[in-house]
Design a protein around this motif. Structure first.
Motif, PDB file in Angstrom:
ATOM      1  N   ILE A   1      -6.602  19.663   2.981  1.00  0.00           N
ATOM      2  CA  ILE A   1      -7.881  19.213   2.422  1.00  0.00           C
ATOM      3  C   ILE A   1      -7.764  17.834   1.776  1.00  0.00           C
ATOM      4  CG2 ILE A   1      -9.613  19.643   0.623  1.00  0.00           C
ATOM      5  CD1 ILE A   1      -9.211  22.631   1.117  1.00  0.00           C
ATOM      6  N   PHE A   2      -6.703  17.639   0.971  1.00  0.00           N
ATOM      7  CA  PHE A   2      -6.634  16.428   0.158  1.00  0.00           C
ATOM      8  C   PHE A   2      -5.963  15.239   0.849  1.00  0.00           C
ATOM      9  CE2 PHE A   2      -7.334  19.636  -3.148  1.00  0.00           C
ATOM     10  CZ  PHE A   2      -8.380  19.025  -3.829  1.00  0.00           C
ATOM     11  N   LYS A   3      -5.122  15.476   1.845  1.00  0.00           N
ATOM     12  CA  LYS A   3      -4.527  14.335   2.557  1.00  0.00           C
ATOM     13  C   LYS A   3      -5.610  13.473   3.209  1.00  0.00           C
ATOM     14  CE  LYS A   3      -1.150  11.873   4.402  1.00  0.00           C
ATOM     15  NZ  LYS A   3      -0.252  11.010   3.592  1.00  0.00           N
ATOM     16  N   PRO A   4      -6.586  14.042   3.927  1.00  0.00           N
ATOM     17  CA  PRO A   4      -7.671  13.199   4.469  1.00  0.00           C
ATOM     18  C   PRO A   4      -8.457  12.467   3.384  1.00  0.00           C
ATOM     19  CG  PRO A   4      -7.663  15.340   5.554  1.00  0.00           C
ATOM     20  CD  PRO A   4      -6.716  15.440   4.396  1.00  0.00           C
ATOM     21  N   ILE A   5      -8.682  13.138   2.254  1.00  0.00           N
ATOM     22  CA  ILE A   5      -9.462  12.523   1.172  1.00  0.00           C
ATOM     23  C   ILE A   5      -8.691  11.360   0.540  1.00  0.00           C
ATOM     24  CG2 ILE A   5     -10.417  12.914  -1.136  1.00  0.00           C
ATOM     25  CD1 ILE A   5     -11.111  15.760  -0.201  1.00  0.00           C
ATOM     26  N   VAL A   6      -7.414  11.591   0.214  1.00  0.00           N
ATOM     27  CA  VAL A   6      -6.611  10.549  -0.436  1.00  0.00           C
ATOM     28  C   VAL A   6      -6.383   9.373   0.524  1.00  0.00           C
ATOM     29  CG1 VAL A   6      -4.437  10.050  -1.610  1.00  0.00           C
ATOM     30  CG2 VAL A   6      -5.502  12.267  -1.897  1.00  0.00           C
ATOM     31  N   THR A   7      -6.183   9.682   1.796  1.00  0.00           N
ATOM     32  CA  THR A   7      -6.065   8.614   2.799  1.00  0.00           C
ATOM     33  C   THR A   7      -7.347   7.788   2.841  1.00  0.00           C
ATOM     34  OG1 THR A   7      -4.517   9.849   4.187  1.00  0.00           O
ATOM     35  CG2 THR A   7      -5.813   8.129   5.263  1.00  0.00           C
TER      36      THR A   7
ATOM     37  N   THR B   1       0.836  -1.213   0.000  1.00  0.00           N
ATOM     38  CA  THR B   1       0.000   0.000   0.000  1.00  0.00           C
ATOM     39  C   THR B   1       0.862   1.251   0.000  1.00  0.00           C
ATOM     40  OG1 THR B   1      -1.821  -1.096   1.175  1.00  0.00           O
ATOM     41  CG2 THR B   1      -1.744   1.294   1.274  1.00  0.00           C
ATOM     42  N   VAL B   2       1.839   1.309   0.890  1.00  0.00           N
ATOM     43  CA  VAL B   2       2.639   2.529   1.067  1.00  0.00           C
ATOM     44  C   VAL B   2       3.642   2.728  -0.065  1.00  0.00           C
ATOM     45  CG1 VAL B   2       4.289   3.713   2.564  1.00  0.00           C
ATOM     46  CG2 VAL B   2       2.333   2.516   3.557  1.00  0.00           C
ATOM     47  N   ILE B   3       4.362   1.681  -0.466  1.00  0.00           N
ATOM     48  CA  ILE B   3       5.413   1.888  -1.478  1.00  0.00           C
ATOM     49  C   ILE B   3       4.818   2.256  -2.832  1.00  0.00           C
ATOM     50  CG2 ILE B   3       6.970   0.310  -0.290  1.00  0.00           C
ATOM     51  CD1 ILE B   3       6.540  -1.630  -2.695  1.00  0.00           C
ATOM     52  N   PHE B   4       3.574   1.825  -3.094  1.00  0.00           N
ATOM     53  CA  PHE B   4       2.942   2.165  -4.367  1.00  0.00           C
ATOM     54  C   PHE B   4       2.098   3.432  -4.282  1.00  0.00           C
ATOM     55  CE2 PHE B   4       3.700  -2.402  -5.401  1.00  0.00           C
ATOM     56  CZ  PHE B   4       4.419  -2.203  -6.581  1.00  0.00           C
ATOM     57  N   GLY B   5       2.300   4.227  -3.241  1.00  0.00           N
ATOM     58  CA  GLY B   5       1.714   5.568  -3.203  1.00  0.00           C
ATOM     59  C   GLY B   5       0.465   5.724  -2.374  1.00  0.00           C
ATOM     60  N   GLY B   6      -0.073   4.645  -1.800  1.00  0.00           N
ATOM     61  CA  GLY B   6      -1.243   4.772  -0.945  1.00  0.00           C
ATOM     62  C   GLY B   6      -0.963   5.732   0.194  1.00  0.00           C
ATOM     63  N   SER B   7      -1.841   6.698   0.400  1.00  0.00           N
ATOM     64  CA  SER B   7      -1.557   7.805   1.316  1.00  0.00           C
ATOM     65  C   SER B   7      -1.896   7.443   2.757  1.00  0.00           C
ATOM     66  CB  SER B   7      -2.333   9.047   0.886  1.00  0.00           C
ATOM     67  OG  SER B   7      -1.789  10.207   1.471  1.00  0.00           O
TER      68      SER B   7
ATOM     69  N   ILE C   1      -6.216   9.114  -6.359  1.00  0.00           N
ATOM     70  CA  ILE C   1      -4.893   9.109  -5.727  1.00  0.00           C
ATOM     71  C   ILE C   1      -3.850   9.680  -6.681  1.00  0.00           C
ATOM     72  CG2 ILE C   1      -3.056   7.649  -4.787  1.00  0.00           C
ATOM     73  CD1 ILE C   1      -5.283   5.697  -3.890  1.00  0.00           C
ATOM     74  N   GLY C   2      -3.848   9.204  -7.934  1.00  0.00           N
ATOM     75  CA  GLY C   2      -2.853   9.656  -8.904  1.00  0.00           C
ATOM     76  C   GLY C   2      -2.946  11.151  -9.190  1.00  0.00           C
TER      77      GLY C   2
END
Length: 425
Positions: free
Chosen positions: A311-317, A115-121, A269-270
Protein backbone atom coordinates in the motif's frame (compact mmCIF):
# COMPACT_ATOMS: atom_id res chain seq x y z
CA UNK A 1 24.81 4.71 -63.91
CA UNK A 2 27.51 2.42 -62.53
CA UNK A 3 29.41 5.47 -61.30
CA UNK A 4 26.33 6.72 -59.48
CA UNK A 5 25.86 3.31 -57.86
CA UNK A 6 29.51 3.30 -56.82
CA UNK A 7 29.22 6.75 -55.25
CA UNK A 8 26.04 5.69 -53.47
CA UNK A 9 27.68 2.56 -52.06
CA UNK A 10 30.69 4.59 -50.93
CA UNK A 11 28.41 7.04 -49.14
CA UNK A 12 26.47 4.21 -47.50
CA UNK A 13 29.72 2.65 -46.31
CA UNK A 14 30.85 5.96 -44.79
CA UNK A 15 27.51 6.31 -43.01
CA UNK A 16 27.84 2.72 -41.79
CA UNK A 17 31.32 3.41 -40.43
CA UNK A 18 30.14 6.57 -38.68
CA UNK A 19 27.18 4.77 -37.13
CA UNK A 20 29.44 1.99 -35.85
CA UNK A 21 31.98 4.41 -34.34
CA UNK A 22 29.31 6.62 -32.78
CA UNK A 23 27.49 3.58 -31.38
CA UNK A 24 30.70 2.36 -29.75
CA UNK A 25 31.26 5.76 -28.17
CA UNK A 26 27.64 6.03 -26.99
CA UNK A 27 27.76 2.49 -25.60
CA UNK A 28 30.90 3.19 -23.58
CA UNK A 29 29.84 6.59 -22.23
CA UNK A 30 26.29 5.48 -21.36
CA UNK A 31 27.37 2.29 -19.62
CA UNK A 32 30.18 4.06 -17.77
CA UNK A 33 27.70 6.68 -16.56
CA UNK A 34 25.21 4.00 -15.48
CA UNK A 35 27.76 1.93 -13.57
CA UNK A 36 29.22 5.03 -11.90
CA UNK A 37 25.79 6.20 -10.74
CA UNK A 38 24.88 2.70 -9.57
CA UNK A 39 28.11 2.24 -7.60
CA UNK A 40 28.11 5.54 -5.75
CA UNK A 41 24.37 5.37 -5.07
CA UNK A 42 24.60 1.86 -3.59
CA UNK A 43 27.58 2.88 -1.45
CA UNK A 44 26.11 6.02 0.07
CA UNK A 45 22.56 4.65 0.34
CA UNK A 46 23.81 1.80 2.53
CA UNK A 47 25.71 4.25 4.77
CA UNK A 48 22.79 6.65 5.15
CA UNK A 49 20.28 3.83 5.73
CA UNK A 50 22.43 2.29 8.47
CA UNK A 51 22.80 5.69 10.11
CA UNK A 52 19.05 6.28 10.03
CA UNK A 53 18.37 2.79 11.40
CA UNK A 54 20.29 3.68 14.58
CA UNK A 55 19.05 7.30 14.85
CA UNK A 56 15.43 7.42 13.70
CA UNK A 57 15.15 11.19 13.41
CA UNK A 58 17.31 10.84 10.26
CA UNK A 59 14.31 9.22 8.56
CA UNK A 60 12.83 12.73 8.52
CA UNK A 61 16.03 14.74 8.23
CA UNK A 62 17.45 12.93 5.20
CA UNK A 63 14.42 13.41 2.89
CA UNK A 64 14.27 17.07 3.95
CA UNK A 65 17.94 17.55 3.07
CA UNK A 66 17.65 15.63 -0.21
CA UNK A 67 14.57 17.44 -1.54
CA UNK A 68 15.98 20.83 -0.47
CA UNK A 69 19.30 20.21 -2.22
CA UNK A 70 17.51 19.12 -5.39
CA UNK A 71 15.30 22.22 -5.32
CA UNK A 72 18.28 24.60 -5.03
CA UNK A 73 20.26 22.72 -7.65
CA UNK A 74 17.37 22.99 -10.10
CA UNK A 75 16.80 26.65 -9.30
CA UNK A 76 20.37 27.96 -9.33
CA UNK A 77 22.59 25.43 -11.10
CA UNK A 78 20.14 24.28 -13.78
CA UNK A 79 18.29 27.64 -14.04
CA UNK A 80 14.79 26.28 -13.31
CA UNK A 81 14.89 24.09 -16.40
CA UNK A 82 12.38 21.31 -15.95
CA UNK A 83 13.02 17.58 -15.92
CA UNK A 84 10.08 15.66 -17.33
CA UNK A 85 11.74 12.25 -17.33
CA UNK A 86 10.95 9.78 -20.08
CA UNK A 87 8.28 12.12 -21.49
CA UNK A 88 11.13 14.27 -22.84
CA UNK A 89 12.50 11.29 -24.73
CA UNK A 90 9.12 10.67 -26.34
CA UNK A 91 8.92 14.33 -27.33
CA UNK A 92 12.33 14.13 -29.01
CA UNK A 93 11.49 10.99 -30.95
CA UNK A 94 8.23 12.53 -32.19
CA UNK A 95 9.54 16.01 -33.08
CA UNK A 96 12.51 16.03 -35.45
CA UNK A 97 13.67 19.53 -34.44
CA UNK A 98 13.68 18.78 -30.71
CA UNK A 99 16.78 17.48 -28.93
CA UNK A 100 17.79 16.69 -25.37
CA UNK A 101 20.08 19.46 -24.03
CA UNK A 102 23.43 18.59 -22.48
CA UNK A 103 22.43 19.70 -18.96
CA UNK A 104 20.15 16.63 -18.74
CA UNK A 105 23.19 14.44 -18.09
CA UNK A 106 24.46 16.12 -14.89
CA UNK A 107 20.94 17.10 -13.83
CA UNK A 108 19.56 13.55 -13.81
CA UNK A 109 22.81 12.03 -12.55
CA UNK A 110 23.09 14.37 -9.56
CA UNK A 111 19.39 14.62 -8.72
CA UNK A 112 18.83 10.87 -9.10
CA UNK A 113 21.77 10.23 -6.78
CA UNK A 114 20.57 12.65 -4.09
CA UNK A 115 16.97 11.43 -4.31
CA UNK A 116 17.82 7.79 -3.55
CA UNK A 117 20.60 8.17 -0.96
CA UNK A 118 18.47 10.55 1.11
CA UNK A 119 15.58 8.09 1.27
CA UNK A 120 13.42 9.00 -1.73
CA UNK A 121 11.45 5.83 -2.47
CA UNK A 122 12.44 5.39 -6.11
CA UNK A 123 15.45 4.22 -8.12
CA UNK A 124 18.14 5.53 -10.44
CA UNK A 125 16.87 3.66 -13.51
CA UNK A 126 14.86 6.48 -15.10
CA UNK A 127 17.59 9.00 -14.26
CA UNK A 128 20.03 6.72 -16.08
CA UNK A 129 17.68 6.28 -19.04
CA UNK A 130 17.26 10.03 -19.61
CA UNK A 131 20.97 10.79 -19.13
CA UNK A 132 21.93 7.96 -21.50
CA UNK A 133 19.39 9.09 -24.09
CA UNK A 134 20.92 12.56 -23.88
CA UNK A 135 24.33 11.13 -24.77
CA UNK A 136 22.78 9.63 -27.91
CA UNK A 137 20.95 12.86 -28.69
CA UNK A 138 24.12 14.92 -28.40
CA UNK A 139 26.07 12.50 -30.59
CA UNK A 140 23.70 12.85 -33.55
CA UNK A 141 23.81 16.66 -33.36
CA UNK A 142 27.53 16.72 -34.20
CA UNK A 143 27.18 15.47 -37.78
CA UNK A 144 24.44 16.49 -40.22
CA UNK A 145 23.85 13.12 -41.88
CA UNK A 146 23.50 11.39 -38.48
CA UNK A 147 20.53 13.53 -37.51
CA UNK A 148 18.08 11.24 -39.25
CA UNK A 149 19.28 8.52 -36.86
CA UNK A 150 18.38 10.52 -33.73
CA UNK A 151 15.91 7.98 -32.35
CA UNK A 152 18.26 5.07 -33.06
CA UNK A 153 21.21 6.73 -31.30
CA UNK A 154 19.11 7.78 -28.32
CA UNK A 155 17.85 4.20 -28.04
CA UNK A 156 21.45 2.97 -28.25
CA UNK A 157 22.34 5.08 -25.22
CA UNK A 158 19.29 3.84 -23.33
CA UNK A 159 20.00 0.19 -24.20
CA UNK A 160 23.60 0.53 -23.03
CA UNK A 161 22.51 2.19 -19.78
CA UNK A 162 19.97 -0.54 -18.98
CA UNK A 163 22.55 -3.20 -19.89
CA UNK A 164 25.06 -1.70 -17.46
CA UNK A 165 22.55 -1.41 -14.61
CA UNK A 166 21.17 -4.94 -14.85
CA UNK A 167 23.84 -6.85 -16.80
CA UNK A 168 21.18 -7.68 -19.39
CA UNK A 169 21.92 -6.69 -23.00
CA UNK A 170 18.71 -8.31 -24.29
CA UNK A 171 16.61 -6.36 -21.79
CA UNK A 172 18.42 -3.19 -22.83
CA UNK A 173 17.55 -3.63 -26.50
CA UNK A 174 14.00 -4.75 -25.75
CA UNK A 175 13.36 -1.76 -23.48
CA UNK A 176 14.46 0.65 -26.20
CA UNK A 177 12.11 -1.11 -28.65
CA UNK A 178 9.08 -1.88 -26.45
CA UNK A 179 8.97 1.37 -24.51
CA UNK A 180 10.82 4.04 -26.51
CA UNK A 181 10.91 3.51 -30.30
CA UNK A 182 8.07 0.95 -30.60
CA UNK A 183 9.35 -0.01 -34.04
CA UNK A 184 12.33 -1.88 -35.46
CA UNK A 185 14.61 -1.08 -38.39
CA UNK A 186 18.12 -2.05 -39.45
CA UNK A 187 19.75 1.10 -38.10
CA UNK A 188 18.08 0.64 -34.71
CA UNK A 189 19.26 -2.95 -34.43
CA UNK A 190 22.78 -2.07 -35.58
CA UNK A 191 23.30 0.83 -33.19
CA UNK A 192 21.65 -0.91 -30.22
CA UNK A 193 23.49 -4.19 -30.63
CA UNK A 194 26.85 -2.44 -30.89
CA UNK A 195 26.09 -0.24 -27.86
CA UNK A 196 24.99 -3.16 -25.65
CA UNK A 197 28.01 -5.23 -26.71
CA UNK A 198 30.30 -2.42 -25.57
CA UNK A 199 28.29 -2.08 -22.33
CA UNK A 200 28.48 -5.84 -21.76
CA UNK A 201 32.24 -5.77 -22.21
CA UNK A 202 32.53 -3.02 -19.62
CA UNK A 203 30.30 -4.96 -17.20
CA UNK A 204 32.50 -8.04 -17.75
CA UNK A 205 35.78 -6.15 -17.29
CA UNK A 206 34.55 -4.51 -14.09
CA UNK A 207 33.13 -7.87 -12.93
CA UNK A 208 29.79 -6.39 -11.94
CA UNK A 209 27.84 -8.87 -9.77
CA UNK A 210 24.18 -9.71 -10.29
CA UNK A 211 21.82 -7.69 -8.10
CA UNK A 212 20.33 -10.74 -6.34
CA UNK A 213 22.10 -13.98 -5.50
CA UNK A 214 19.54 -16.78 -5.35
CA UNK A 215 19.38 -20.44 -6.24
CA UNK A 216 16.43 -21.63 -8.32
CA UNK A 217 16.03 -25.38 -8.50
CA UNK A 218 12.81 -26.01 -10.40
CA UNK A 219 9.16 -25.12 -10.95
CA UNK A 220 6.12 -27.39 -11.16
CA UNK A 221 3.19 -27.34 -13.57
CA UNK A 222 0.70 -27.69 -10.70
CA UNK A 223 1.66 -24.12 -9.72
CA UNK A 224 0.37 -22.66 -13.01
CA UNK A 225 -3.09 -21.68 -11.60
CA UNK A 226 -1.30 -19.89 -8.75
CA UNK A 227 0.96 -18.11 -11.26
CA UNK A 228 -2.16 -16.90 -13.06
CA UNK A 229 -3.51 -15.49 -9.78
CA UNK A 230 -0.19 -13.73 -9.21
CA UNK A 231 -0.33 -12.24 -12.72
CA UNK A 232 -3.81 -10.82 -12.18
CA UNK A 233 -2.86 -9.38 -8.77
CA UNK A 234 0.29 -7.84 -10.25
CA UNK A 235 -1.79 -6.15 -12.93
CA UNK A 236 -4.12 -4.71 -10.27
CA UNK A 237 -1.20 -3.51 -8.15
CA UNK A 238 0.49 -1.85 -11.12
CA UNK A 239 -2.67 0.16 -11.81
CA UNK A 240 -2.66 1.28 -8.17
CA UNK A 241 0.97 2.39 -8.59
CA UNK A 242 0.26 4.26 -11.83
CA UNK A 243 -2.83 6.00 -10.48
CA UNK A 244 -1.02 6.90 -7.25
CA UNK A 245 1.75 8.65 -9.19
CA UNK A 246 -0.72 10.56 -11.36
CA UNK A 247 -2.92 11.49 -8.39
CA UNK A 248 -0.14 12.83 -6.19
CA UNK A 249 1.45 14.74 -9.06
CA UNK A 250 -1.86 16.49 -9.69
CA UNK A 251 -2.28 17.26 -5.97
CA UNK A 252 1.25 18.60 -5.47
CA UNK A 253 0.83 20.88 -8.49
CA UNK A 254 -1.87 22.67 -6.49
CA UNK A 255 0.66 23.58 -3.77
CA UNK A 256 2.23 26.88 -4.80
CA UNK A 257 4.93 27.31 -2.16
CA UNK A 258 7.87 24.98 -2.66
CA UNK A 259 8.74 24.72 1.04
CA UNK A 260 5.20 23.48 1.75
CA UNK A 261 5.71 20.74 -0.84
CA UNK A 262 9.02 19.76 0.73
CA UNK A 263 7.68 19.73 4.31
CA UNK A 264 4.58 17.72 3.40
CA UNK A 265 6.66 15.24 1.40
CA UNK A 266 9.23 14.97 4.20
CA UNK A 267 6.52 14.16 6.74
CA UNK A 268 4.91 11.48 4.54
CA UNK A 269 8.20 9.90 3.47
CA UNK A 270 9.76 10.07 6.95
CA UNK A 271 6.70 8.64 8.73
CA UNK A 272 6.42 5.79 6.25
CA UNK A 273 10.10 4.87 6.46
CA UNK A 274 10.00 5.05 10.25
CA UNK A 275 7.29 2.37 10.28
CA UNK A 276 8.68 0.40 7.32
CA UNK A 277 12.45 0.98 6.78
CA UNK A 278 12.16 -1.22 3.68
CA UNK A 279 10.67 1.83 1.94
CA UNK A 280 13.98 3.72 2.20
CA UNK A 281 15.60 4.45 -1.16
CA UNK A 282 15.28 2.00 -4.02
CA UNK A 283 14.16 -0.80 -1.70
CA UNK A 284 16.43 -3.48 -3.15
CA UNK A 285 17.80 -4.09 0.35
CA UNK A 286 14.28 -5.16 1.34
CA UNK A 287 14.08 -7.63 -1.54
CA UNK A 288 17.40 -9.16 -0.51
CA UNK A 289 15.98 -9.50 3.00
CA UNK A 290 12.89 -11.45 1.92
CA UNK A 291 15.04 -13.79 -0.20
CA UNK A 292 16.79 -14.70 3.05
CA UNK A 293 13.47 -15.22 4.89
CA UNK A 294 11.44 -16.73 2.08
CA UNK A 295 10.47 -19.75 4.17
CA UNK A 296 9.11 -17.81 7.15
CA UNK A 297 5.63 -18.66 8.41
CA UNK A 298 2.56 -16.52 7.85
CA UNK A 299 1.89 -14.42 10.97
CA UNK A 300 -0.23 -11.37 11.69
CA UNK A 301 2.91 -9.21 11.90
CA UNK A 302 4.05 -10.62 8.56
CA UNK A 303 0.65 -9.81 7.06
CA UNK A 304 0.75 -6.20 8.26
CA UNK A 305 4.32 -5.58 7.09
CA UNK A 306 3.72 -6.96 3.59
CA UNK A 307 0.40 -5.16 3.30
CA UNK A 308 2.18 -1.99 4.37
CA UNK A 309 4.72 -2.32 1.58
CA UNK A 310 2.04 -3.04 -1.05
CA UNK A 311 0.00 0.00 0.00
CA UNK A 312 2.62 2.54 1.07
CA UNK A 313 5.42 1.89 -1.44
CA UNK A 314 3.30 3.30 -4.32
CA UNK A 315 2.26 6.25 -2.14
CA UNK A 316 5.79 7.11 -0.93
CA UNK A 317 7.15 6.69 -4.46
CA UNK A 318 4.46 9.02 -5.77
CA UNK A 319 5.18 11.64 -3.10
CA UNK A 320 8.91 11.43 -3.80
CA UNK A 321 8.41 12.07 -7.51
CA UNK A 322 5.71 14.72 -7.02
CA UNK A 323 7.78 16.79 -4.59
CA UNK A 324 10.81 17.12 -6.87
CA UNK A 325 12.61 13.80 -6.55
CA UNK A 326 14.24 12.39 -9.65
CA UNK A 327 13.31 8.83 -10.64
CA UNK A 328 10.46 6.67 -11.87
CA UNK A 329 8.46 3.51 -11.33
CA UNK A 330 11.11 1.02 -12.48
CA UNK A 331 12.66 0.09 -9.12
CA UNK A 332 9.38 0.46 -7.18
CA UNK A 333 7.71 -2.00 -9.57
CA UNK A 334 10.41 -4.61 -8.95
CA UNK A 335 10.21 -4.16 -5.18
CA UNK A 336 6.40 -4.20 -4.97
CA UNK A 337 6.30 -7.24 -7.26
CA UNK A 338 8.79 -9.12 -5.09
CA UNK A 339 6.75 -8.51 -1.94
CA UNK A 340 3.50 -9.36 -3.72
CA UNK A 341 4.96 -12.69 -4.89
CA UNK A 342 6.26 -13.41 -1.40
CA UNK A 343 2.86 -12.65 0.11
CA UNK A 344 0.93 -14.80 -2.39
CA UNK A 345 3.23 -17.82 -1.97
CA UNK A 346 3.25 -17.65 1.84
CA UNK A 347 -0.53 -17.17 1.98
CA UNK A 348 -1.12 -20.16 -0.33
CA UNK A 349 1.26 -22.40 1.61
CA UNK A 350 -0.22 -21.46 4.99
CA UNK A 351 -3.95 -21.58 4.27
CA UNK A 352 -4.23 -23.88 1.24
CA UNK A 353 -1.21 -26.16 1.71
CA UNK A 354 -0.20 -25.33 -1.88
CA UNK A 355 3.45 -26.32 -1.36
CA UNK A 356 4.74 -23.67 -3.80
CA UNK A 357 8.25 -22.24 -3.71
CA UNK A 358 8.26 -18.64 -2.34
CA UNK A 359 11.55 -17.81 -4.10
CA UNK A 360 9.95 -18.56 -7.46
CA UNK A 361 6.98 -16.34 -6.67
CA UNK A 362 9.23 -13.48 -5.54
CA UNK A 363 11.12 -13.55 -8.84
CA UNK A 364 8.02 -13.97 -11.00
CA UNK A 365 6.28 -11.20 -9.05
CA UNK A 366 9.09 -8.76 -9.83
CA UNK A 367 8.81 -9.42 -13.54
CA UNK A 368 5.01 -9.38 -13.53
CA UNK A 369 4.64 -6.01 -11.86
CA UNK A 370 7.34 -4.39 -13.99
CA UNK A 371 5.68 -5.76 -17.11
CA UNK A 372 2.31 -4.34 -16.08
CA UNK A 373 3.71 -0.97 -15.00
CA UNK A 374 5.57 -0.16 -18.22
CA UNK A 375 3.62 -2.47 -20.60
CA UNK A 376 6.83 -4.25 -21.64
CA UNK A 377 6.58 -7.99 -20.88
CA UNK A 378 9.66 -9.08 -22.82
CA UNK A 379 11.86 -6.42 -21.23
CA UNK A 380 10.65 -7.55 -17.80
CA UNK A 381 11.23 -11.21 -18.67
CA UNK A 382 14.88 -10.89 -19.69
CA UNK A 383 15.70 -8.21 -17.13
CA UNK A 384 14.53 -10.25 -14.14
CA UNK A 385 16.17 -13.43 -15.44
CA UNK A 386 19.41 -11.44 -15.64
CA UNK A 387 18.91 -10.01 -12.15
CA UNK A 388 19.12 -13.51 -10.69
CA UNK A 389 21.36 -14.88 -13.48
CA UNK A 390 19.04 -17.83 -14.05
CA UNK A 391 16.56 -18.72 -16.80
CA UNK A 392 14.89 -21.67 -15.08
CA UNK A 393 11.66 -19.69 -14.68
CA UNK A 394 11.63 -18.38 -18.26
CA UNK A 395 8.29 -19.98 -19.22
CA UNK A 396 6.25 -19.07 -16.11
CA UNK A 397 7.72 -15.55 -16.09
CA UNK A 398 6.71 -15.02 -19.72
CA UNK A 399 3.20 -16.31 -19.04
CA UNK A 400 2.68 -14.18 -15.94
CA UNK A 401 4.18 -11.06 -17.57
CA UNK A 402 1.66 -11.28 -20.40
CA UNK A 403 -1.23 -11.87 -17.97
CA UNK A 404 -0.23 -8.94 -15.76
CA UNK A 405 0.25 -6.58 -18.71
CA UNK A 406 -3.14 -7.28 -20.26
CA UNK A 407 -4.87 -7.24 -16.87
CA UNK A 408 -3.42 -3.76 -16.27
CA UNK A 409 -4.32 -2.58 -19.78
CA UNK A 410 -7.87 -3.82 -19.37
CA UNK A 411 -8.27 -1.95 -16.09
CA UNK A 412 -6.41 1.20 -17.13
CA UNK A 413 -4.93 1.55 -20.64
CA UNK A 414 -2.16 4.01 -19.70
CA UNK A 415 1.21 3.84 -18.01
CA UNK A 416 2.84 6.76 -16.22
CA UNK A 417 4.72 7.45 -19.46
CA UNK A 418 1.87 7.22 -21.96
CA UNK A 419 -0.69 9.08 -19.83
CA UNK A 420 1.67 11.99 -19.32
CA UNK A 421 2.38 12.06 -23.03
CA UNK A 422 -1.30 12.15 -23.95
CA UNK A 423 -1.95 15.03 -21.55
CA UNK A 424 0.80 17.04 -23.15
CA UNK A 425 -0.77 16.87 -26.59
Amino acid sequence: MSRFIKIKKTYQFIVFQKLVLVSVLIGFLSSFLAISLKKITEYYESIFLLRAFHFHFYYFLFPLIGLTIIYFLRKYLFKNKENKGIKEIFDCTKISSKNLPAYKIPSHFINGFFTVIFGGSTGIEVSTVVASATIGSLAQQKTNFLRKYKTQLMCAGIAAGITALFASPIAGVLFSIEVISRKINKALLLTNIIAVCVASMLVYVLDEPTLFTVKISMWNTYAIPYFIILGVLAGINSVFLTKSVLFFKSQFLKINKIYNKIFIATFIIGSSILVLPILYGDGYHGVKEIFLHSNDNFTFKFFLSILGVLIFKPIVTSVTLSSGGDGGVFAPSLVIGAFLGFFVATFLNTFFNANVLPINFIIIGMAALLSASIHAPFTALFLVCSLVNDYTLFVPILMVCLISKYTAKYMYPYTVYSYTLNIAK
